[in-house]
Every structure is written in C-alpha cells, then in structure tokens.
Design a protein around this motif. Structure first.
Motif, PDB file in Angstrom:
ATOM      1  N   ARG A 274       5.785 -13.361  50.002  1.00 14.84           N
ATOM      2  CA  ARG A 274       7.213 -13.590  50.221  1.00 14.84           C
ATOM      3  C   ARG A 274       7.602 -14.913  49.560  1.00 14.84           C
ATOM      4  NH1 ARG A 274       6.532 -11.655  56.217  1.00 14.84           N
ATOM      5  NH2 ARG A 274       7.215  -9.492  56.044  1.00 14.84           N
ATOM      6  N   MET A 275       8.816 -14.966  49.025  1.00 13.76           N
ATOM      7  CA  MET A 275       9.293 -16.133  48.305  1.00 13.76           C
ATOM      8  C   MET A 275      10.013 -17.077  49.263  1.00 13.76           C
ATOM      9  SD  MET A 275       9.069 -17.097  45.096  1.00 13.76           S
ATOM     10  CE  MET A 275       8.963 -15.613  44.097  1.00 13.76           C
ATOM     11  N   HIS A 276       9.530 -18.340  49.317  1.00 14.91           N
ATOM     12  CA  HIS A 276      10.129 -19.359  50.186  1.00 14.91           C
ATOM     13  C   HIS A 276      10.919 -20.356  49.341  1.00 14.91           C
ATOM     14  CE1 HIS A 276       7.828 -18.651  54.069  1.00 14.91           C
ATOM     15  NE2 HIS A 276       7.248 -17.817  53.216  1.00 14.91           N
ATOM     16  N   PHE A 277      12.234 -20.397  49.524  1.00 14.35           N
ATOM     17  CA  PHE A 277      13.065 -21.368  48.824  1.00 14.35           C
ATOM     18  C   PHE A 277      12.956 -22.735  49.499  1.00 14.35           C
ATOM     19  CE2 PHE A 277      14.807 -17.453  47.264  1.00 14.35           C
ATOM     20  CZ  PHE A 277      15.203 -17.758  45.976  1.00 14.35           C
ATOM     21  N   GLN A 278      12.957 -23.771  48.680  1.00 13.81           N
ATOM     22  CA  GLN A 278      12.841 -25.146  49.177  1.00 13.81           C
ATOM     23  C   GLN A 278      14.237 -25.696  49.429  1.00 13.81           C
ATOM     24  OE1 GLN A 278       9.362 -26.251  49.582  1.00 13.81           O
ATOM     25  NE2 GLN A 278       9.524 -24.023  49.417  1.00 13.81           N
ATOM     26  N   LEU A 281      15.920 -29.215  48.877  1.00 12.47           N
ATOM     27  CA  LEU A 281      16.066 -29.743  47.514  1.00 12.47           C
ATOM     28  C   LEU A 281      16.899 -28.824  46.619  1.00 12.47           C
ATOM     29  CD1 LEU A 281      12.415 -31.027  47.061  1.00 12.47           C
ATOM     30  CD2 LEU A 281      14.453 -32.459  47.167  1.00 12.47           C
ATOM     31  N   VAL A 282      16.746 -27.521  46.791  1.00 14.16           N
ATOM     32  CA  VAL A 282      17.528 -26.537  46.035  1.00 14.16           C
ATOM     33  C   VAL A 282      17.994 -25.482  47.035  1.00 14.16           C
ATOM     34  CG1 VAL A 282      17.564 -24.950  44.091  1.00 14.16           C
ATOM     35  CG2 VAL A 282      16.089 -26.945  44.003  1.00 14.16           C
ATOM     36  N   LEU A 283      19.265 -25.539  47.385  1.00 11.75           N
ATOM     37  CA  LEU A 283      19.792 -24.700  48.462  1.00 11.75           C
ATOM     38  C   LEU A 283      20.183 -23.325  47.921  1.00 11.75           C
ATOM     39  CD1 LEU A 283      20.676 -24.643  51.463  1.00 11.75           C
ATOM     40  CD2 LEU A 283      22.956 -25.326  50.678  1.00 11.75           C
ATOM     41  N   PRO A 284      19.613 -22.238  48.491  1.00 14.21           N
ATOM     42  CA  PRO A 284      19.946 -20.897  47.994  1.00 14.21           C
ATOM     43  C   PRO A 284      21.021 -20.217  48.826  1.00 14.21           C
ATOM     44  CG  PRO A 284      18.051 -20.739  49.407  1.00 14.21           C
ATOM     45  CD  PRO A 284      18.502 -22.190  49.446  1.00 14.21           C
ATOM     46  N   GLU A 285      21.770 -19.365  48.172  1.00 10.90           N
ATOM     47  CA  GLU A 285      22.594 -18.365  48.837  1.00 10.90           C
ATOM     48  C   GLU A 285      22.203 -17.019  48.229  1.00 10.90           C
ATOM     49  OE1 GLU A 285      26.960 -19.735  49.180  1.00 10.90           O
ATOM     50  OE2 GLU A 285      26.099 -20.977  47.578  1.00 10.90           O
ATOM     51  N   ILE A 286      22.065 -16.014  49.060  1.00 10.08           N
ATOM     52  CA  ILE A 286      21.792 -14.658  48.588  1.00 10.08           C
ATOM     53  C   ILE A 286      23.071 -13.859  48.812  1.00 10.08           C
ATOM     54  CG2 ILE A 286      20.241 -12.675  48.676  1.00 10.08           C
ATOM     55  CD1 ILE A 286      18.816 -15.265  47.985  1.00 10.08           C
ATOM     56  N   GLU A 287      23.864 -13.730  47.740  1.00  8.02           N
ATOM     57  CA  GLU A 287      25.181 -13.105  47.838  1.00  8.02           C
ATOM     58  C   GLU A 287      25.050 -11.589  47.704  1.00  8.02           C
ATOM     59  OE1 GLU A 287      28.033 -14.480  48.460  1.00  8.02           O
ATOM     60  OE2 GLU A 287      27.449 -16.591  48.386  1.00  8.02           O
ATOM     61  N   PRO A 288      25.443 -10.808  48.736  1.00  2.31           N
ATOM     62  CA  PRO A 288      25.320  -9.350  48.640  1.00  2.31           C
ATOM     63  C   PRO A 288      26.087  -8.798  47.443  1.00  2.31           C
ATOM     64  CG  PRO A 288      25.841 -10.037  50.884  1.00  2.31           C
ATOM     65  CD  PRO A 288      26.005 -11.244  50.020  1.00  2.31           C
ATOM     66  N   VAL A 289      25.472  -7.851  46.740  1.00  2.00           N
ATOM     67  CA  VAL A 289      26.129  -7.258  45.574  1.00  2.00           C
ATOM     68  C   VAL A 289      26.149  -5.733  45.644  1.00  2.00           C
ATOM     69  CG1 VAL A 289      25.641  -9.159  43.998  1.00  2.00           C
ATOM     70  CG2 VAL A 289      23.955  -7.346  44.281  1.00  2.00           C
ATOM     71  N   GLY A 290      25.717  -5.166  46.739  1.00  2.00           N
ATOM     72  CA  GLY A 290      25.715  -3.708  46.846  1.00  2.00           C
ATOM     73  C   GLY A 290      25.209  -3.281  48.208  1.00  2.00           C
ATOM     74  N   ALA A 323      12.588 -12.991  58.031  1.00  2.00           N
ATOM     75  CA  ALA A 323      11.725 -13.941  58.725  1.00  2.00           C
ATOM     76  C   ALA A 323      10.297 -13.784  58.220  1.00  2.00           C
ATOM     77  CB  ALA A 323      11.781 -13.707  60.230  1.00  2.00           C
ATOM     78  N   CYS A 324       9.536 -14.903  58.225  1.00  2.00           N
ATOM     79  CA  CYS A 324       8.137 -14.851  57.809  1.00  2.00           C
ATOM     80  C   CYS A 324       7.327 -15.728  58.743  1.00  2.00           C
ATOM     81  CB  CYS A 324       7.990 -15.330  56.362  1.00  2.00           C
ATOM     82  SG  CYS A 324       6.304 -15.208  55.708  1.00  2.00           S
ATOM     83  N   PRO A 329       8.174 -23.230  55.482  1.00  2.00           N
ATOM     84  CA  PRO A 329       9.599 -23.251  55.825  1.00  2.00           C
ATOM     85  C   PRO A 329      10.452 -22.688  54.701  1.00  2.00           C
ATOM     86  CG  PRO A 329       8.936 -25.402  55.034  1.00  2.00           C
ATOM     87  CD  PRO A 329       7.694 -24.535  55.015  1.00  2.00           C
ATOM     88  N   GLY A 330      11.766 -22.708  54.921  1.00  2.00           N
ATOM     89  CA  GLY A 330      12.722 -22.348  53.885  1.00  2.00           C
ATOM     90  C   GLY A 330      13.251 -20.937  54.017  1.00  2.00           C
ATOM     91  N   THR A 331      14.351 -20.661  53.322  1.00  2.00           N
ATOM     92  CA  THR A 331      14.907 -19.312  53.254  1.00  2.00           C
ATOM     93  C   THR A 331      13.894 -18.394  52.568  1.00  2.00           C
ATOM     94  OG1 THR A 331      17.173 -20.141  53.158  1.00  2.00           O
ATOM     95  CG2 THR A 331      16.792 -17.916  52.328  1.00  2.00           C
ATOM     96  N   VAL A 332      13.670 -17.216  53.144  1.00  2.00           N
ATOM     97  CA  VAL A 332      12.591 -16.334  52.689  1.00  2.00           C
ATOM     98  C   VAL A 332      13.159 -14.996  52.251  1.00  2.00           C
ATOM     99  CG1 VAL A 332      10.382 -15.276  53.319  1.00  2.00           C
ATOM    100  CG2 VAL A 332      11.094 -17.417  54.411  1.00  2.00           C
TER     101      VAL A 332
END
Length: 448
Positions: A274-278, A281-290, A323-324, A329-332
């Motif tokens: 699973r990919m953990h965003f940091q 330092l780099v804030l992610p948003e996962i914007e729904p597209v479908g 969740a992971c 830590p971080g958005t997963v």
C-alpha cells in the motif's frame, strides 16, 4: 564476486574515501542533524507548514489574487494547479513582498525533463530546495533498513554525461553507480554492465520499473547474485510479472517510490504494497473522478513557499484512501493506477525505450507534443505552436535516427501538426499513446 577493472577500482575506492572524509566534516554533521530532526513524521508540523504556505500564497503570490481578501483561506479555496498553469504563469507564481521583492535567500531554478511534452521551470531556495526529498528519502531508507553508508546501483533516467560513479552525501553518504537501461546492441552500455554488475556488493538497487526488470533479467541470465537490502522502483507501474522476476533475481521485494518532478518525493509502499503519502511534507488529495472508486492525485508541496505548488494535479490515479495496519503513517491507497510502461515498437518488432526520444524533443525546445504509434517503425508526432520550428526539429531527429538505425530497424517521426492531442477517458494527456502491443523484451535505449 569478480573485481572491478583496475582503473574503475581506483575510481570507486577514491570516491569511497572522499565520502568517508566528507562524512566527518562539520557541514555534513549539521545537514544530518537537520534531516534527522525532521525525519519523524509530525502532523502538527504539517499543519503549520500548510498554514504558512497558504498565508504566503494568498498575500504574496500574484497568481492567487482571487483569495487575497479572505481572512483565513483554506486549502479548498485555492484552485487546482496544472502543468500549463506553472509553465504559462511562471512569474506570477513567485512569492513577493509588498514592494515586489522576493524574500532574501539563495534561489535557484530547476526545469522538469519535459517527458510529458510540457517542460516546466520551478523556483526554489538553497534552504528548502530538496529538503523534503531528503527527509522522505531518510524515512524510506530507515523503512528498508538500509545501512548508514554504502553503495547504490542506479538504473534510473539519467542525463547525458552522468558519470559512472558519483558520491551522494545526503541523506546518507553513498557511492552511486549509474547505469543506463540495458541495451544488448549498445557496446558502451554492454561494457559498463560487464565491468560493474556483480563486481562489488550493492546495498540498494533503484531505477525506473522497466529498467530494474531488465537488470534482473541480465543478472538471472548470467548467474550474477546481487543481494541488496532494498530494491526501489519509480516512475512506471511495475506489473506483478516484473515483481516476480526482480524478487527471484535479488531475493528482495520491490518497493515503489512515488514522485513527480513538480512536487518531489511524495509516497512509498509498505510491506503490504500500500502507498503511504508523507502528508506532513507533501499533502495529498484523492479527487474522485468516476464511479469506479478511482481518484486523481492532487498534491501540495508544503515546503514550496518561494514558488507555492498548491493543489497540483498530477494526472495520476489512485484508489480512494484506505486504512492500513502496517504501522506507517500518512494517507494510504492500495497502489497507483495509470502509470503503465509504454515502449516504442521498431520496424524490426523490437522494443525501444521512449525516454531518449522524449528528452530529445524537450531539449529541442518543443513546449507541447505527443507521440502516437499506430504501426511498427512510425511515430506520429503531434505538436502545438509554430509549425516550422517543430518541422525542423523532426528533420534533425530523423536524420540522427537514420544514422543510427539504418533502413530496416528502429523508428522515424512523422510530423502531424494539425492533429489534436489524444486524451484519456479522464482527460489526461499522456506523452506517449501506444496503440500496439509492445514485445515483452528488454527495451533498447541507446539510439539518441
């Protein structure tokens, strides 16, 4: 394990000595303390960095005039930023005080490779430029259990003239061995591989996914046993078949590292893939597209205050956050979607890496382009802007391709200035649109 040739052995040992000496200096100790202080994941610091970045952007960045009158603008008040915005409004993205002056500091410019068809110039400072990358890399090194110093074998996307060996001090002092993608028909590349692969212990292997797989095949085919502490793949998605080859060759699982040229390192895989965003330092948003659960990755680089990169639309897709229980830590998200290998297919049916061609097109100054392939050996080049300049670029590159390939091999460009760019179903413009099925063979890379 065989030894390096004597001249390379002297160079290699000389660099190891230089790295060791520099690691004992006050400069190195100070830089290491800075990285170690920031290495623990800290959401409180992340919130502070975000507040500072948004306040600076609202008050001091001309591009964000529309949010200047808001008392405490939040992240959602800022519009999404796309590559074209950064390229076309570079000056307006720079932070300035009320007199129009930039903040004091040592500034430098960087330019993305243009591999998407749109090179972008960015501004940073010596104080913050690369700092988040170094901190995330330190976290990543600790996650993989890499030693405090050692050797890394790099098969990434290299600039022309990159030395075979070079020292890298931060975040950890390493000697890096740089190899281009393995190409059995390029004598200089073959000679480099024969000289160094298997000639010294390797602590880490890193590079673009397809080139890591090609290195694994090279080692398996010659009975070379490299046993790194970590294998790191970037840029492209690595399919399960590639992972199996790499893990068979090197006895280690593959770990994906996600980054963009505009925002730097952003996320890495845990042992559960699973990919953990940091996020601090780099804030992610996962914007729904479908309706399929996928979202577009939008990143905010929290240390980009001199030229704020806020809500940058990467064009990459990921599943919605989950969740992971791995402890990181971080958005997963459950991996990434939309970064697939795209080889070019030659007249002879061979696979060719697209990177040399894309770099040559960007170096020629083409601001917007796309390569589309419908038949072996022919690449349609779609461009925007002045037609004559693009046509001259095509003639020059085709002459170089002719000189290298001859009549029956490789590929040539066919300029299509009046064709439109092809977009994905979600509106992303990929640099290469491949309508053929590339052969499952190592890519040839040394043609430009």
């Amino acid at each position: 394990m065989p030894k390096l040739p004597s001249d390379l052995e002297r160079e290699f040992q000389g660099l190891r000595g230089r790295v060791t000496r520099k690691a004992s200096t006050a400069w190195f100790r100070e830089k290491r303390r800075e990285i170690e202080d920031l290495a623990p994941y800290d959401p409180r610091r992340g919130r502070e960095r975000l507040d500072r970045l948004l306040a600076t952007a609202a008050q001091q960045v001309p591009y964000y005039r529309a949010v200047r009158d808001r008392e405490r603008p939040g992240l959602g008040d800022f519009p999404p930023t796309r590559k074209n915005d950064l390229r076309e409004h570079f000056v307006d993205f720079i932070s300035r005080d009320g007199t129009g002056r930039m903040a004091p500091g040592a500034f430098f410019l960087t330019q993305t490779s243009g591999s998407t068809g749109q090179p972008v110039t960015l501004l940073s400072t010596a104080e913050t430029g690369g700092l988040s990358n170094r901190v995330i890399r330190e976290r990543f090194s600790a996650h993989l259990g890499l030693p405090d110093s050692g050797t890394v074998l790099n098969v990434g996307l290299l600039f022309p003239g990159t030395p075979l060996f070079e020292p890298v001090m931060l975040p950890r002092p390493y000697v890096k061995c740089n190899l281009r993608g393995y190409d059995p028909e390029a004598p200089d590349i073959v000679a480099d591989y024969e000289a160094v692969v298997g000639s010294f212990p390797v602590d880490e292997i890193t590079g673009s996914s397809s080139r890591v797989v090609a290195l694994a095949r090279y080692c398996l085919g010659r009975g070379i046993a490299l046993r790194p502490r970590g294998v790191v793949a970037t840029y492209e998605h690595m399919p399960d078949s590639g992972r199996r080859i790499v893990e068979e060759a090197f006895g280690r699982p593959v770990t994906m590292l996600y980054a963009t040229s505009e925002t730097g390192y952003a996320a890495f895989e845990c042992e559960r893939r699973r990919m953990h965003f940091q996020d601090d330092l780099v804030l992610p948003e996962i914007e729904p597209v479908g309706a399929d659960g996928a979202g577009e990755i939008v990143l905010t680089a929290l240390l980009s205050t001199p030229m704020p990169i806020i809500r940058y639309v990467t064009g990459d897709l990921a599943p919605r956050p989950v969740a992971c229980g791995c402890g990181l830590p971080g958005t997963v998200t459950d991996g990434l979607l939309g970064r697939a290998r795209t080889s070019l297919v030659g007249r002879d049916g061979s696979a060719y890496s697209p990177y040399a061609l894309l770099a040559a097109l960007a170096a020629a100054g083409l601001p917007d382009f796309q390569v589309v392939q419908h038949e072996p050996g022919t690449l349609d080049l779609v461009t925007a802007g002045p037609v004559e300049a693009a046509a001259a670029c095509v003639r020059d590159i085709n002459a170089r391709l002719d000189a290298h390939f001859g009549a029956r091999r490789g590929f040539r460009l066919c300029h299509r200035p009046h064709h439109g760019f092809q977009l994905t179903a979600r509106g992303k413009r990929n640099p290469v649109v491949q309508r053929l099925r590339p052969p499952d063979t190592p890519e040839r890379s040394a043609y430009l």
